[in-house]
Design a protein around this motif. Structure first.
Motif, PDB file in Angstrom:
ATOM      1  N   GLU A  29       0.885  -1.109  -0.009  1.00  0.00           N
ATOM      2  CA  GLU A  29      -0.021  -0.027   0.058  1.00  0.00           C
ATOM      3  C   GLU A  29       0.900   1.360  -0.100  1.00  0.00           C
ATOM      4  O   GLU A  29       1.934   1.311   0.961  1.00  0.00           O
ATOM      5  N   CYS A  30       0.424   2.154  -0.742  1.00  0.00           N
ATOM      6  CA  CYS A  30       0.876   3.383  -0.615  1.00  0.00           C
ATOM      7  C   CYS A  30       0.290   4.224   0.218  1.00  0.00           C
ATOM      8  O   CYS A  30      -0.749   3.771   0.923  1.00  0.00           O
ATOM      9  N   PRO A  31       0.741   5.642   0.557  1.00  0.00           N
ATOM     10  CA  PRO A  31      -0.214   6.250   1.765  1.00  0.00           C
ATOM     11  C   PRO A  31      -1.597   6.589   1.512  1.00  0.00           C
ATOM     12  O   PRO A  31      -2.327   6.867   2.347  1.00  0.00           O
ATOM     13  N   ARG A  32      -2.034   6.384   0.230  1.00  0.00           N
ATOM     14  CA  ARG A  32      -3.551   6.630  -0.186  1.00  0.00           C
ATOM     15  C   ARG A  32      -4.348   5.237   0.628  1.00  0.00           C
ATOM     16  O   ARG A  32      -5.340   5.496   0.810  1.00  0.00           O
ATOM     17  N   LYS A  33      -3.717   4.287   0.654  1.00  0.00           N
ATOM     18  CA  LYS A  33      -4.191   3.073   1.389  1.00  0.00           C
ATOM     19  C   LYS A  33      -5.601   2.693   0.557  1.00  0.00           C
ATOM     20  O   LYS A  33      -6.365   2.409   1.208  1.00  0.00           O
ATOM     21  N   MET A  91      -3.341  -2.130  -3.104  1.00  0.00           N
ATOM     22  CA  MET A  91      -1.822  -2.400  -3.125  1.00  0.00           C
ATOM     23  C   MET A  91      -1.227  -2.436  -4.220  1.00  0.00           C
ATOM     24  O   MET A  91      -1.621  -3.083  -5.430  1.00  0.00           O
ATOM     25  N   HIS A  92      -0.199  -1.514  -4.473  1.00  0.00           N
ATOM     26  CA  HIS A  92       0.430  -1.532  -5.908  1.00  0.00           C
ATOM     27  C   HIS A  92       1.333  -2.729  -5.957  1.00  0.00           C
ATOM     28  O   HIS A  92       2.240  -3.075  -5.178  1.00  0.00           O
ATOM     29  N   VAL A  93       1.181  -3.347  -7.179  1.00  0.00           N
ATOM     30  CA  VAL A  93       1.901  -4.517  -7.665  1.00  0.00           C
ATOM     31  C   VAL A  93       3.241  -3.876  -8.334  1.00  0.00           C
ATOM     32  O   VAL A  93       2.729  -3.200  -9.301  1.00  0.00           O
ATOM     33  N   VAL A 142      -5.225   5.476 -12.485  1.00  0.00           N
ATOM     34  CA  VAL A 142      -4.041   5.341 -11.791  1.00  0.00           C
ATOM     35  C   VAL A 142      -4.236   6.131 -10.594  1.00  0.00           C
ATOM     36  O   VAL A 142      -5.217   6.822 -10.510  1.00  0.00           O
ATOM     37  N   CYS A 143      -3.404   5.734  -9.796  1.00  0.00           N
ATOM     38  CA  CYS A 143      -3.547   6.123  -8.300  1.00  0.00           C
ATOM     39  C   CYS A 143      -3.164   7.475  -7.944  1.00  0.00           C
ATOM     40  O   CYS A 143      -2.281   8.257  -8.798  1.00  0.00           O
ATOM     41  N   ALA A 144      -3.907   8.132  -7.242  1.00  0.00           N
ATOM     42  CA  ALA A 144      -3.702   9.525  -6.989  1.00  0.00           C
ATOM     43  C   ALA A 144      -2.232   9.857  -6.468  1.00  0.00           C
ATOM     44  O   ALA A 144      -1.591  11.042  -6.537  1.00  0.00           O
ATOM     45  N   CYS A 145      -1.413   8.779  -6.009  1.00  0.00           N
ATOM     46  CA  CYS A 145      -0.010   8.965  -5.550  1.00  0.00           C
ATOM     47  C   CYS A 145       0.836   9.233  -6.984  1.00  0.00           C
ATOM     48  O   CYS A 145       2.121   9.433  -6.644  1.00  0.00           O
ATOM     49  N   GLY A 146       0.276   8.923  -8.194  1.00  0.00           N
ATOM     50  CA  GLY A 146       1.089   9.093  -9.424  1.00  0.00           C
ATOM     51  C   GLY A 146       1.727   7.892  -9.762  1.00  0.00           C
ATOM     52  O   GLY A 146       2.129   8.023 -10.929  1.00  0.00           O
TER      53      GLY A 146
HETATM   54 ZN    ZN Z   1      -0.724   4.710  -5.007  1.00  0.00          ZN
END
Ligand code: ZN
Ligand code: ADP
Length: 442
Positions: free
Chosen positions: A253-257, A260-262, A315-319
């Protein structure tokens, strides 16, 4: 958080877009397939399937190869998978053996380094830095949870306390002595440890420096995460991995939770319908199937994990465009059938941990009562409730029965038990004990 925050261990790879990721995967896949022709197992496997590795022109072409699973690994000599001489192997690991005979994975030095690097990427993404003190409460040895993230945290430059599993009081003493800020722990054990904190009169929120927990290696619910976060005063991140894909560091998991990014530069992810083996759509639940792209000693192609999850769109908000998988619902083998209904242990956990007064452990017993199969749930209650009013206990029992019935459509038997009375494992929790007399072999 944004790109500028520097939450990227390897920005070049982490910030690839979808097209770039796929191009990189294809390049690496062709290299891996080429390597595989050096392995006796793969030569046989390819031949039997009529698969021509040199003909692979797209990622989709890989689908012509039949997937493999734990039984495939068990059915061949581990050495037959090697694409390097045995001399180049520096480490062996194995799976935990949760569902049968453990499987063996060999690593070269380069494999170990690549694995450590992926782990460091996971940790860095959540904010772990060189100044952190990382207490690794996973079992060391053949199990991949311990040594895998041990090397990852060292690679990142954090200070590692190789505590290993168990020895609960000592764990708490170590946290206080060295000012542990990050723990890596099996989620069921994290809950159990809270009881030991209580016994010792230590408050994890006030009396420790803890700020981050990595919880993984077994299925767990959002409610369990919340309990860990609240009781420890930490951010808890879901960590997924399996020995066959090296170990922890496959998805994180990134901080967005939000999933989980593979790490798709290191793994090709497929999500398949476990019956038809056809790909399912985004957002649809299926079995995770991985191809390792970063391992030279013993690459695995289209490995069926039995783990059920779905992928998130966008795409996740984390980029990061590396695809995200949901929380693991369980393994296909975790599912049990009672009174004609299919049930996963996590459905039971979801209900239990959402109810106030439920303690930190539970166990599902499948048993034959007379001629009927019954599901009995043993539920530890909180300390306060156990020493309180009997009517309250009865009310709690009724509530658990009703809520479980709504979730699983079967009326379970529920027995409330004393806090701490169910046996604890130092490794993965045993959630289901099947004592039914008639089901086996049917
Ligand atoms: Zn993310
Ligand atoms: P075994 O397959 O014998 O349990 P491993 O130690 O290789 O041995 O464990 C990998 C398995 O553990 C995964 O396939 C999955 O079922 C489970 N697992 C690992 N991490 C998670 C997680 N974060 N959530 C749910 N299940 C997990």
């Amino acid at each position: 958080m944004s790109r500028e925050d520097g939450y990227f261990w390897d920005p070049r790879v982490e910030l690839l877009d979808r097209e770039e990721i796929r191009a990189l995967q294809l390049r690496k896949l062709r290299d891996v397939l080429d390597r595989c022709t050096r392995s006796p197992f793969y030569r046989r496997w390819f031949k039997e399937a009529g698969f021509r590795p040199e003909k692979v022109r797209s990622l989709e072409d890989l689908r012509a190869l039949p997937p493999m699973d734990k039984d495939t690994l068990r059915g061949a000599a581990p050495r037959d998978f090697l694409t390097v001489p045995l001399d180049e192997i520096v480490r062996v690991h194995s799976s935990s053996g949760t569902t049968g005979q453990a499987t063996i994975i060999f690593h070269t030095m380069k494999d170990i380094q690549a694995w450590a690097d992926l782990g460091a990427r996971c940790m860095y993404m959540t904010g772990v830095r060189r100044s952190d003190v990382f207490q690794n409460m996973m079992g060391y040895g053949l199990f991949t949870g311990g040594l895998g993230f041990h090397y990852a945290a060292e690679r990142l430059g954090a200070m590692v306390i190789p505590a290993g599993s168990g020895n609960s009081k000592r764990q708490i003493q170590l946290m206080r002595e060295f000012g542990t800020t990050v723990i890596h722990v099996i989620p069921s054990y994290a809950l159990y440890l809270l009881e030991v904190f209580r016994e010792m009169g230590v408050d994890p929120r006030a009396d420790t420096e803890l700020r981050i927990a990595f919880i993984g290696a077994e299925p767990h619910t959002e409610d369990l995460r919340r309990r860990v976060e609240e009781a420890y005063g930490v951010d808890a991140y879901n960590s997924y991995g399996l020995s066959e894909m090296s170990g922890p560091g496959v998805a994180f998991e990134c901080p967005r939770k939000e999933g989980m990014h593979v790490w798709e530069d290191a793994f090709i992810l497929e999500v398949l319908d476990p019956r038809t083996l056809e790909p399912v759509g985004e957002g649809e639940e299926g079995e995770l199937v991985f191809t390792s792209l970063h391992r030279e000693g013993m690459p695995l192609l289209r490995y069926r994990t039995r783990d059920l999850a779905f992928t998130y769109p966008d795409v996740c908000a984390c980029g990061r465009a590396h695809r995200r998988i949901s929380r693991i619902k369980g393994r296909t083998d975790d599912m049990f059938i009672i009174k004609g209904v299919n049930i996963f242990p996590m459905q039971v956990e979801k209900v239990l941990l959402g109810i106030l007064g439920v303690g930190s452990n539970y166990r599902i017993i499948l048993e034959t009562v007379g001629l009927r199969d019954e599901m009995r749930v043993l539920v530890e209650v909180s300390d306060k409730l156990w020493h309180g009013d009997v009517r309250e206990l009865n009310r709690l029992r009724e509530k658990i029965i009703n809520e479980l019935k709504q979730e699983i459509l079967v009326t379970p038997l529920v027995t409330l038990v004393e806090p701490g009375s169910l046996a604890r494992e130092e490794g993965k929790a045993v959630r289901v004990v099947d004592r039914r007399e008639y089901v086996k072999g049917v």
